[in-house]
Design a protein around this motif. Structure first.
Motif, mmCIF file in Angstrom:
data_model
loop_
_atom_site.group_PDB
_atom_site.id
_atom_site.type_symbol
_atom_site.label_atom_id
_atom_site.label_comp_id
_atom_site.label_asym_id
_atom_site.label_seq_id
_atom_site.Cartn_x
_atom_site.Cartn_y
_atom_site.Cartn_z
ATOM 1 N N LEU A 129 -33.671 -14.644 -83.367
ATOM 2 C CA LEU A 129 -32.768 -13.798 -82.592
ATOM 3 C C LEU A 129 -32.603 -12.429 -83.233
ATOM 4 O O LEU A 129 -32.587 -11.400 -82.539
ATOM 5 C CB LEU A 129 -31.398 -14.483 -82.455
ATOM 6 N N SER A 130 -32.491 -12.400 -84.538
ATOM 7 C CA SER A 130 -32.364 -11.129 -85.259
ATOM 8 C C SER A 130 -33.621 -10.282 -85.080
ATOM 9 O O SER A 130 -33.545 -9.071 -84.885
ATOM 10 C CB SER A 130 -32.110 -11.383 -86.745
ATOM 11 N N ARG A 131 -34.788 -10.939 -85.146
ATOM 12 C CA ARG A 131 -36.049 -10.211 -84.964
ATOM 13 C C ARG A 131 -36.136 -9.602 -83.574
ATOM 14 O O ARG A 131 -36.501 -8.441 -83.409
ATOM 15 C CB ARG A 131 -37.229 -11.154 -85.198
ATOM 16 N N ARG A 132 -35.763 -10.409 -82.555
ATOM 17 C CA ARG A 132 -35.819 -9.894 -81.183
ATOM 18 C C ARG A 132 -34.809 -8.764 -80.981
ATOM 19 O O ARG A 132 -35.083 -7.811 -80.247
ATOM 20 C CB ARG A 132 -35.545 -11.032 -80.197
ATOM 21 N N HIS A 133 -33.673 -8.855 -81.636
ATOM 22 C CA HIS A 133 -32.673 -7.796 -81.530
ATOM 23 C C HIS A 133 -33.209 -6.502 -82.118
ATOM 24 O O HIS A 133 -33.025 -5.418 -81.539
ATOM 25 C CB HIS A 133 -31.388 -8.222 -82.240
ATOM 26 N N ARG A 134 -33.892 -6.598 -83.272
ATOM 27 C CA ARG A 134 -34.469 -5.388 -83.878
ATOM 28 C C ARG A 134 -35.517 -4.765 -82.967
ATOM 29 O O ARG A 134 -35.554 -3.541 -82.788
ATOM 30 C CB ARG A 134 -35.090 -5.728 -85.231
ATOM 31 N N LEU A 136 -35.820 -5.097 -79.675
ATOM 32 C CA LEU A 136 -35.187 -4.556 -78.476
ATOM 33 C C LEU A 136 -34.478 -3.250 -78.791
ATOM 34 O O LEU A 136 -34.552 -2.284 -78.015
ATOM 35 C CB LEU A 136 -34.191 -5.574 -77.910
ATOM 36 N N SER A 137 -33.810 -3.178 -79.926
ATOM 37 C CA SER A 137 -33.125 -1.943 -80.316
ATOM 38 C C SER A 137 -34.129 -0.812 -80.476
ATOM 39 O O SER A 137 -33.886 0.319 -80.053
ATOM 40 C CB SER A 137 -32.368 -2.164 -81.636
#
Length: 482
Positions: A129-134, A136-137
């Motif tokens: 989830l953290s990777r996908r958030h980075r 997407l950001s």
């Protein structure tokens, strides 16, 4: 959350109870691979050799709270989820290591198999989830400045990039190669890897080893280029004390040191005819005769050899033994040059940007399309190694929080003639008119779906299609999100 692909969990511990609990807790998960290292040194080698997703470190193996495998992994492999485990009585001593490593979890022994299974599952999910958030950001920041960063068309074979351990690729040529490499890995046959310098032959050799039944035994590497026979014999077969001037102690040799594992022989084409005989004998019988010794010993080692020269041509010229060539060629793999798989350049560029931005502690958002076009127009005599060196330099020169631009590239990229549309030209080459039109249509549909983040209503409107028509094309071309 479903995590695709095999996930590697590296456990650094000498505690048999912890290792047994980890094996028991994770044995039911076919998508998990458990790798064990006794302390920091072999653990660092595993981190460098294979793609690790979660690092579980027993702090009882750590002597230095400031410099250890956990704290180093925070810098060298920031994408790896880090978990610290400790004995209860070491809480105060280990708190510094936990703080410096920014560990995601800090737990105390003993741990049950069920605890480990749940901890690993939840930690990997949160890390993803953290990777996908980075990502997407980064995409959202990129999209607000279209003038310097044009949307790039996804040219990969599966809508993204793939990895075989440390090998990153998106091209069909590399995908076919990796299929063969995976087949070779599960056998015990020797492997011959051919390809230009810098294409990643050693990375492929290590990937084969770490996907073989010999994964729990070591892999040792020996470059055979420019070495005297006596020196090479000593390195591989070992020697006894007094075998030659300066031999003050016995030397085991890589073949015996890697017993049960793998030895990678790079630049095998450079070995002399007389040494080729010694290698042939070893491949036939596993015989090891140390320099200066009368004893014949044996070692069970798999040989992976590599050459940047075509060995078959050398055989035809009488420069390489035919019988040794066929012994080495249990499986034959040829890595294409980077200039022959240019669709790998964008994904390799992104991979190296993320890698070196983490190493030097800089925030680099991405690369401008004009700079990427120049990278794709280069011939790369040094192959992937040359591209990696260029990106490492560009990351260091790029503005912190900005993009890699043309001015960050070396002078060799200044006068390149950039094709107007490299991607479209690649798509249109070869096949019947119907096949070329279908490839172009698929490329347009993928580009539109990516641009609208798979919002099918907006995509259909932009392409002048109905929702049903777009759905039919998605099904026809086997497209999927991510």
């Amino acid at each position: 959350m479903h995590l695709a692909g095999e996930l590697t969990i590296l456990v650094v511990s000498r505690d048999d109870a912890l290792i047994s609990a980890a094996r028991a807790g994770l044995k039911e998960r076919a998508d998990y691979r458990l790798v064990i290292a006794e302390d920091g040194k072999p653990a660092q080698e595993r981190l460098n050799d294979i793609e690790v997703h979660l690092l579980l470190c027993d702090l009882d193996t750590v002597d230095d709270a400031q410099d250890n495998i956990l704290t180093r992994a925070r810098v060298s492999h920031p994408g790896v989820c880090r978990i610290a485990v400790s004995s209860q009585n070491r809480d105060e001593a280990d708190s510094e290591a936990v703080r410096r490593s920014a560990a995601y979890l800090y737990l105390f022994k003993p741990l049950t198999p069920h605890q480990i299974a749940l901890m690993v599952k939840r930690s990997l999910e949160m890390n993803e989830l953290s990777r996908r958030h980075r990502l997407l950001s980064r995409e959202l920041k990129i999209s607000v400045d279209d003038q310097i960063f044009e949307e790039r068309v996804d040219m990969s074979v599966k809508g993204g990039y793939s990895q075989f351990e440390k090998l990153v690729y998106a091209s069909a040529k590399m995908a076919d190669l990796i299929v063969e490499a995976r087949k070779a890995a599960v056998t015990d046959l020797p492997v011959l890897i051919e390809g230009d310098t810098g294409t990643g032959k050693e990375l492929l050799a290590r990937a084969i080893h770490f996907n073989s039944t010999r994964v729990d035994s070591p892999i040792h590497v020996q470059n055979c280029g420019g070495m005297l026979d006596s020196t090479l014999h000593s390195e591989l077969f070992g020697h006894v004390r007094g075998a030659y001037t300066g031999a003050t102690a016995d030397r085991l040799g890589l073949f015996r040191a890697a017993d049960g594992g793998t030895v990678f022989l790079d630049e095998i084409s450079d070995v002399s005819p007389s040494f080729q005989v010694s290698l042939l004998r070893f491949l036939q019988n596993g015989e090891v005769k140390p320099l200066g010794s009368d004893k014949l010993l044996h070692a069970n080692v798999r040989i992976i050899a590599a050459s940047n020269r075509p060995l078959l041509e050398m055989v035809e010229k009488g420069e390489f033994r035919r019988d040794l060539y066929y012994r080495l060629k249990g499986f034959s793999l040829s890595i294409p040059a980077l200039r022959d798989r240019r669709e790998d350049i964008p994904v390799l560029t992104d991979f190296f940007i993320e890698k070196y931005a983490g190493v030097v502690g800089r925030r680099v958002i991405g690369i401008t399309q004009s700079a990427l076009d120049r990278l794709q127009a280069h011939q790369y005599p040094g192959n992937v190694r040359e591209l990696e060196s260029e990106i490492r330099r560009a990351v260091a020169l790029a503005e912190n929080g900005g993009y890699i631009t043309e001015r960050n590239l070396s002078a060799v990229f200044d006068n390149l003639v950039v094709a107007p549309d490299v991607g479209q030209q690649a798509e249109m080459e070869g096949g019947t008119l119907k096949e070329m039109v279908e490839r172009l249509e698929q490329r347009v549909v993928v580009g539109a779906l990516t641009r609208f983040r798979w919002n099918q209503s907006k995509t259909a409107d932009a392409l002048g299609l109905s929702r049903v028509g777009l759905a039919n094309k998605i099904k026809r071309y086997g497209l999927h999100d991510g």
